[in-house]
Design a protein around this motif. Structure first.
Motif, PDB file in Angstrom:
ATOM      1  N   SER A  20       0.798  -1.127  -0.085  1.00  0.00           N
ATOM      2  CA  SER A  20       0.125   0.166  -0.029  1.00  0.00           C
ATOM      3  C   SER A  20       0.926   1.267   0.156  1.00  0.00           C
ATOM      4  O   SER A  20       0.500   2.393  -0.683  1.00  0.00           O
ATOM      5  N   GLU A  39      10.617   2.917   5.489  1.00  0.00           N
ATOM      6  CA  GLU A  39      10.257   1.637   5.716  1.00  0.00           C
ATOM      7  C   GLU A  39      11.354   0.880   6.273  1.00  0.00           C
ATOM      8  O   GLU A  39      12.242   1.143   5.900  1.00  0.00           O
ATOM      9  N   ARG A  41      12.141  -2.211   6.517  1.00  0.00           N
ATOM     10  CA  ARG A  41      12.809  -3.188   5.994  1.00  0.00           C
ATOM     11  C   ARG A  41      13.757  -2.910   4.635  1.00  0.00           C
ATOM     12  O   ARG A  41      13.313  -2.294   3.826  1.00  0.00           O
ATOM     13  N   GLN A 122       4.471 -11.649  -3.826  1.00  0.00           N
ATOM     14  CA  GLN A 122       4.349 -10.150  -3.381  1.00  0.00           C
ATOM     15  C   GLN A 122       5.770  -9.679  -3.338  1.00  0.00           C
ATOM     16  O   GLN A 122       5.757  -8.299  -3.824  1.00  0.00           O
ATOM     17  N   GLU A 301      -3.544  -2.564   5.074  1.00  0.00           N
ATOM     18  CA  GLU A 301      -3.712  -3.358   6.273  1.00  0.00           C
ATOM     19  C   GLU A 301      -3.688  -2.575   7.601  1.00  0.00           C
ATOM     20  O   GLU A 301      -4.150  -3.097   8.672  1.00  0.00           O
ATOM     21  N   PHE A 314      -3.748  -7.458  -0.521  1.00  0.00           N
ATOM     22  CA  PHE A 314      -2.978  -6.678  -1.087  1.00  0.00           C
ATOM     23  C   PHE A 314      -3.672  -5.948  -2.069  1.00  0.00           C
ATOM     24  O   PHE A 314      -3.718  -4.593  -2.204  1.00  0.00           O
TER      25      PHE A 314
HETATM   26  C1  LIG Z   1      -0.660 -16.401   3.621  1.00  0.00           C
HETATM   27  C2  LIG Z   1      -1.167 -15.244   3.130  1.00  0.00           C
HETATM   28  C3  LIG Z   1      -1.300 -15.100   1.763  1.00  0.00           C
HETATM   29  C4  LIG Z   1      -1.959 -13.826   1.141  1.00  0.00           C
HETATM   30  N1  LIG Z   1      -2.391 -13.947  -0.196  1.00  0.00           N
HETATM   31  C5  LIG Z   1      -2.855 -12.831  -0.684  1.00  0.00           C
HETATM   32  C6  LIG Z   1      -3.076 -12.732  -2.104  1.00  0.00           C
HETATM   33  O1  LIG Z   1      -2.910 -13.671  -2.836  1.00  0.00           O
HETATM   34  N2  LIG Z   1      -3.623 -11.528  -2.806  1.00  0.00           N
HETATM   35  C7  LIG Z   1      -3.749 -10.403  -1.932  1.00  0.00           C
HETATM   36  O2  LIG Z   1      -4.272  -9.491  -2.389  1.00  0.00           O
HETATM   37  N3  LIG Z   1      -3.237 -10.360  -0.220  1.00  0.00           N
HETATM   38  C8  LIG Z   1      -2.863 -11.678   0.090  1.00  0.00           C
HETATM   39  N4  LIG Z   1      -2.563 -11.539   1.249  1.00  0.00           N
HETATM   40  C9  LIG Z   1      -2.458 -10.271   2.092  1.00  0.00           C
HETATM   41  C10 LIG Z   1      -1.119  -9.446   1.922  1.00  0.00           C
HETATM   42  O3  LIG Z   1      -0.059  -9.930   2.249  1.00  0.00           O
HETATM   43  C11 LIG Z   1      -1.401  -7.991   2.899  1.00  0.00           C
HETATM   44  O4  LIG Z   1      -2.954  -7.759   2.392  1.00  0.00           O
HETATM   45  C12 LIG Z   1      -0.619  -6.907   2.132  1.00  0.00           C
HETATM   46  O5  LIG Z   1       0.782  -7.199   2.418  1.00  0.00           O
HETATM   47  C13 LIG Z   1      -0.790  -5.668   2.838  1.00  0.00           C
HETATM   48  O6  LIG Z   1       0.040  -4.385   2.378  1.00  0.00           O
HETATM   49  P1  LIG Z   1       0.219  -3.194   3.329  1.00  0.00           P
HETATM   50  O7  LIG Z   1       1.310  -2.531   2.547  1.00  0.00           O
HETATM   51  O8  LIG Z   1      -1.047  -2.554   3.900  1.00  0.00           O
HETATM   52  O9  LIG Z   1       0.757  -3.845   4.891  1.00  0.00           O
HETATM   53  P2  LIG Z   1       2.028  -4.589   4.809  1.00  0.00           P
HETATM   54  O10 LIG Z   1       2.453  -5.535   3.780  1.00  0.00           O
HETATM   55  O11 LIG Z   1       2.147  -5.296   6.270  1.00  0.00           O
HETATM   56  O12 LIG Z   1       3.365  -3.370   4.889  1.00  0.00           O
HETATM   57  C14 LIG Z   1       3.191  -2.691   6.212  1.00  0.00           C
HETATM   58  C15 LIG Z   1       4.953  -1.890   5.872  1.00  0.00           C
HETATM   59  O13 LIG Z   1       4.839  -1.218   6.894  1.00  0.00           O
HETATM   60  C16 LIG Z   1       6.150  -1.255   7.670  1.00  0.00           C
HETATM   61  N5  LIG Z   1       6.148  -0.989   8.770  1.00  0.00           N
HETATM   62  C17 LIG Z   1       5.857  -1.552  10.103  1.00  0.00           C
HETATM   63  N6  LIG Z   1       5.969  -0.767  11.059  1.00  0.00           N
HETATM   64  C18 LIG Z   1       6.485   0.285  10.575  1.00  0.00           C
HETATM   65  C19 LIG Z   1       6.691   1.751  11.145  1.00  0.00           C
HETATM   66  N7  LIG Z   1       6.781   1.720  12.405  1.00  0.00           N
HETATM   67  N8  LIG Z   1       7.237   2.848  10.447  1.00  0.00           N
HETATM   68  C20 LIG Z   1       7.400   2.517   9.068  1.00  0.00           C
HETATM   69  N9  LIG Z   1       7.077   1.537   8.550  1.00  0.00           N
HETATM   70  C21 LIG Z   1       6.535   0.281   9.378  1.00  0.00           C
HETATM   71  C22 LIG Z   1       6.456  -2.814   7.524  1.00  0.00           C
HETATM   72  O14 LIG Z   1       7.755  -3.053   7.575  1.00  0.00           O
HETATM   73  C23 LIG Z   1       5.869  -3.120   6.140  1.00  0.00           C
HETATM   74  O15 LIG Z   1       6.752  -3.207   5.048  1.00  0.00           O
HETATM   75  C24 LIG Z   1      -1.885 -12.803   1.797  1.00  0.00           C
HETATM   76  C25 LIG Z   1      -1.653 -12.718   3.343  1.00  0.00           C
HETATM   77  C26 LIG Z   1      -1.086 -14.054   4.011  1.00  0.00           C
HETATM   78  C27 LIG Z   1      -0.911 -13.994   5.153  1.00  0.00           C
END
Ligand SMILES: Cc1cc2nc3c(=O)[nH]c(=O)nc-3n(C[C@H](O)[C@H](O)[C@H](O)COP(=O)(O)OP(=O)(O)OC[C@H]3O[C@@H](n4cnc5c(N)ncnc54)[C@H](O)[C@@H]3O)c2cc1C
Length: 528
Positions: A20, A39, A41, A122, A301, A314
């Motif tokens: 996101s 970020e 990581r 991903q 998320e 995602f």
């Molecule tokens: C087994 C599994 C399978 C999945 N399969 C699918 C699929 O096929 N299709 C799909 O759409 N979704 C899937 N998902 C869901 C998907 O992985 C998540 O919805 C997606 O990663 C969410 O993205 P995001 O960027 O909102 O959050 P995240 O990916 O959690 O990214 C958040 C980021 O914030 C960073 N962060 C944390 N704390 C801080 C801080 N204090 N300051 C700055 N940065 C910080 C983290 O390091 C991370 O990189 C799956 C999930 C699982 C568990």
């Protein structure tokens, strides 16, 4: 003398560089707005692949950013390699049934969308977005840094960041996007709380290498092993022998101790392999009670979590990012008032609720719950693999920045998608005579799609009103066979229809840019 103690400033600070955060940066950049992305990581992790389904809709956004081709080139499993999900007793056992054209995968050109889906881990998506953003002007990617705290004032947000060497520093931003996932800090910092519940069953993921492993079942993006002593999902991460596994119902301790035995059970016999990583997780159905406070917005998320069944988490997060980012760009560029941003949660909450409900419903029949009954599997699992209604059919009807319409809400059929040119809906797609997509002709601001040549005076009048307000405005004639070609559709930067009219003079630019919300807020009345 400049104040050397003043924090450095940025238009937008993005906390989190998962899907996101990276998508938000890409969308802002498309509109010429820079950002600082924080970020922790340094590198993406290929050992926790998580999402593999990039939906048709996310691929359409990647196309807008000029990245669809790059992502497909980087994806280890090409769409032509397989478009199906197979249910079987094991990789060596009999096939029970299959779903063709799963997850929007197709090699045929389909008039309903500009891009088919793509199966891709991903981390590969994140790498493609990181590489793109590294070359974009005004984008400052700070890997290894973490957001610790926020303090808001009327005109800005001051963010405390921890650098890799442990020192803290301050940044000031006009807007902050909390893209820091379920475990981040921004949700707490704005006093938002998740509401919802967790599934009591554990899940256990494994990534393993087995270069010699193959299956007589033929290519598939997922193999569901059901009806036997070991059940779960297994699939290839690439064609070089790396595989992923999801085993619902397996406890972390048991999974770690018996990973090889479980893999052998899914394969249906011994196969040389090396376990590379394990990842236990729990399915959750959570939605934050608020998506924003002041100048801070929760995206992805950090705002909502759904079970992964159907592959929507995602993709929904990318949808959030696009929605808030074009609006922030419009407000920063001055062609929309900040009140436009209030429409973010109004528009995304309904989509999120529908997604969580659909993913939870898919979770009712996991691999261990299914018997080897073809008809029952087809009935239970079809919505998980065919969800175009959810992926393309969601609508922002009812939003304060969409033309009020008397139409009922779109049917809650998540499986099938029927294109509709209703206010709030995604613009029905079409292919132009020259083979390009109608979407490729849309501008980055608002686009009037309609029979412009027959209504030059009306179109020019609307273009004049857009010019006065500084709104980037494009006019586009749809192809001859477009079912709605006699009407005018005002399309937003995110390809959703803001207004539908027989005459461009009837289009209210104040409503679609949020000026009406602003004047209601000022005067307390819709007429004010
Ligand atoms: C087994 C599994 C399978 C999945 N399969 C699918 C699929 O096929 N299709 C799909 O759409 N979704 C899937 N998902 C869901 C998907 O992985 C998540 O919805 C997606 O990663 C969410 O993205 P995001 O960027 O909102 O959050 P995240 O990916 O959690 O990214 C958040 C980021 O914030 C960073 N962060 C944390 N704390 C801080 C801080 N204090 N300051 C700055 N940065 C910080 C983290 O390091 C991370 O990189 C799956 C999930 C699982 C568990």
């Amino acid at each position: 003398m400049p104040d050397i103690t003043a924090p450095a400033s940025t238009a937008v600070l993005i906390a989190g560089g998962g899907p996101s955060g990276l998508a938000a940066a890409a969308e802002l950049s498309l509109h010429g707005i820079g950002c600082i992305l924080i970020e922790p990581r340094e590198q993406v992790s290929h050992r926790r692949p998580r999402a593999k389904t990039t939906s048709i809709r996310t691929m359409e956004h990647l196309r807008r950013w000029g990245l669809a081709g790059q992502l497909r080139a980087a994806a280890p499993l090409k769409v032509a390699w397989s478009q199906r999900v197979i249910f079987c007793r094991s990789l060596s056992g009999p096939r029970i049934t299959e779903f063709a054209g799963a997850f929007g995968l197709t090699t045929e050109r389909d008039s309903r969308f500009a891009e088919p889906g793509q199966q891709v881990p991903q981390p590969v998506v994140e790498q493609v977005l990181r590489a793109h953003l590294a070359g974009r002007p005004g984008v400052d990617l700070r890997f290894g840094h973490a957001v610790e705290a926020l303090a808001q004032k009327d005109d800005s947000v001051t963010v405390t960041v921890r650098a890799p060497d442990g020192t803290g520093y301050l940044l000031r931003a006009r807007y902050v996007l909390g893209c820091d996932g379920a475990g981040g800090v921004v949700r707490d910092q704005i006093g938002a709380r998740y509401a919802g519940r967790s599934d009591p069953r554990p899940n256990f993921n494994v990534v393993f290498r087995a270069p010699g492993l193959d299956t007589h079942l033929g290519p598939a993006v997922q193999y569901w092993v059901v009806g036997g002593p070991t059940t779960g999902l297994i699939g290839r991460l690439d064609l070089a022998g790396t595989w992923w596994v999801i085993m619902p119902g397996v406890e972390a301790g048991y999974g770690a101790a018996h990973a090889s035995e479980l893999i052998t059970g899914l394969i249906g016999g011994p196969a040389e392999h090396e376990v590379l990583a394990t990842d236990p997780w729990t399915a959750r159905m959570l939605i934050a009670d608020r998506f924003s406070r002041g100048r801070v917005f929760l995206v992805g998320e950090s705002a909502h979590v759904n079970p992964p069944w159907g592959g929507h988490g995602f993709n929904t997060s990318v949808g959030d990012a696009v929605n808030i980012a074009w609006k922030i760009a419009a407000a920063l560029r001055g062609w929309a008032p900040p009140e436009l941003l209030a429409s973010y949660s109004a528009e995304r909450r309904g989509v999120v609720e529908q997604t969580v409900a659909s993913a939870e419903s898919n979770m009712r029949s996991l691999a261990g719950d299914l018997t080897a009954d073809e008809a029952a599997i087809q009935r239970a699992k079809r919505p998980e693999f065919h969800s175009l209604g959810l992926v393309l059919g969601y609508s922002y009807a009812g939003s304060p920045v969409i033309q009020p319409s008397g139409c009922p809400d779109p049917a809650a059929d998540t499986t099938s998608y029927v294109p509709a040119a209703e206010p709030g809906a995604r613009l029905p797609h079409a292919w132009n005579m020259d083979g390009s997509s109608l979407y490729d002709r849309l501008g980055t601001g608002f686009t009037l799609v309609g029979p412009a040549r027959g209504h030059l005076a009306g179109v020019e009048e609307l273009a004049g009103r857009a010019r006065e307000r500084g709104i980037p405005f494009t006019v586009c004639e749809p192809p001859e066979d477009y079912p709605w070609r006699d009407e005018f559709l005002l399309v937003r930067p995110d390809q959703h229809i803001a207004w539908r009219a027989a005459d461009p003079a009837d289009i209210d630019l104040d409503v679609v840019t949020g000026r009406t919300i602003a004047s209601i807020a000022r005067t307390g009345s819709r007429d004010g």
